[in-house]
Design a protein around this motif. Structure first.
Motif, PDB file in Angstrom:
ATOM      1  N   GLU A 121      50.458  42.209  41.760  1.00 45.07           N
ATOM      2  CA  GLU A 121      49.674  43.707  42.434  1.00 45.07           C
ATOM      3  C   GLU A 121      48.144  44.127  41.901  1.00 45.07           C
ATOM      4  N   VAL A 122      47.205  43.339  40.813  1.00 44.91           N
ATOM      5  CA  VAL A 122      46.149  43.093  40.691  1.00 44.91           C
ATOM      6  C   VAL A 122      45.021  42.903  41.931  1.00 44.91           C
ATOM      7  N   LEU A 123      46.069  42.365  42.934  1.00 50.09           N
ATOM      8  CA  LEU A 123      45.260  41.570  44.200  1.00 50.09           C
ATOM      9  C   LEU A 123      45.448  42.749  45.340  1.00 50.09           C
ATOM     10  N   VAL A 124      46.749  43.202  44.869  1.00 48.58           N
ATOM     11  CA  VAL A 124      46.136  44.292  46.327  1.00 48.58           C
ATOM     12  C   VAL A 124      46.055  45.302  46.527  1.00 48.58           C
ATOM     13  N   GLY A 125      44.975  45.678  47.889  1.00 52.86           N
ATOM     14  CA  GLY A 125      44.187  47.035  47.782  1.00 52.86           C
ATOM     15  C   GLY A 125      42.941  46.398  48.521  1.00 52.86           C
ATOM     16  N   THR A 126      42.206  46.725  49.686  1.00 55.65           N
ATOM     17  CA  THR A 126      40.951  46.392  50.693  1.00 55.65           C
ATOM     18  C   THR A 126      39.890  46.863  49.211  1.00 55.65           C
ATOM     19  N   ARG A 127      39.192  45.081  49.208  1.00 53.07           N
ATOM     20  CA  ARG A 127      37.808  46.220  48.260  1.00 53.07           C
ATOM     21  C   ARG A 127      36.856  46.028  48.829  1.00 53.07           C
TER      22      ARG A 127
END
Length: 168
Positions: A121-127
């Protein structure tokens, strides 16, 4: 003789205009400079945390407070490549990778490539990357304004005077 000189001058003028327009076309078609390409080192993080404020007699109340971590020689690195890919490292160990792009508003974004059996989950999402100067940028995860990471190019000093930190 006059006719020959006139034609010669005319040919030279046409050649010079042709040369100028050719040079201009080359400049217009040159590759765009992407400010994030290169190797970057995390030097600071800021986190907004809910901390216990006081006891009301029946429950605790909480307030938000910013915390920071600063590293002089962080081993957390990210390398952005010209081909739109990136790789994250801890020291020399590859920890993650993905793709990046330049956005219309001038910022950059990147996303991790996740394997089906690894849904960290730490790597999910657009930075989202905001460039502050030629050697410093900050990163937030889209929709999360409670965590900010700051990167600088390796072996440089960040341009802190151009950044509004949440906590000095």
């Amino acid at each position: 003789m006059k006719s020959f000189l006139l034609k010669s001058v005319l040919v030279l003028v046409l050649i010079s205009f042709t040369s100028c327009s050719s040079d201009d076309d080359t400049t217009d078609n040159s590759a765009e400079v992407n400010q994030v390409v290169g190797e970057w080192q995390m030097y600071r993080t800021e986190n907004l945390e809910a901390v216990i404020d006081q006891w009301t007699g029946t429950e605790w109340t909480y307030v938000d407070q910013w915390f920071k971590n600063v590293w002089e020689d962080s081993e957390i690195l990210i390398t952005f490549n010209n081909d739109g890919t990136f790789t994250e490292f801890y020291a020399t160990v590859e920890t993650a990778n993905g793709t990046w792009e330049k956005l219309e508003d001038g910022r950059y974004s990147y996303n991790y490539i996740l394997e089906v059996d690894n849904t960290n989950e730490v790597l999910v999402g657009t930075r989202l990357i905001t460039v502050h100067c030629d050697n410093t940028f900050s990163v937030i995860t889209e929709g999360d304004d409670r965590n900010v990471a700051y990167y600088r190019t390796r072996n440089t000093t960040e341009c802190s005077d151009l950044i509004t930190y949440n906590l000095e």
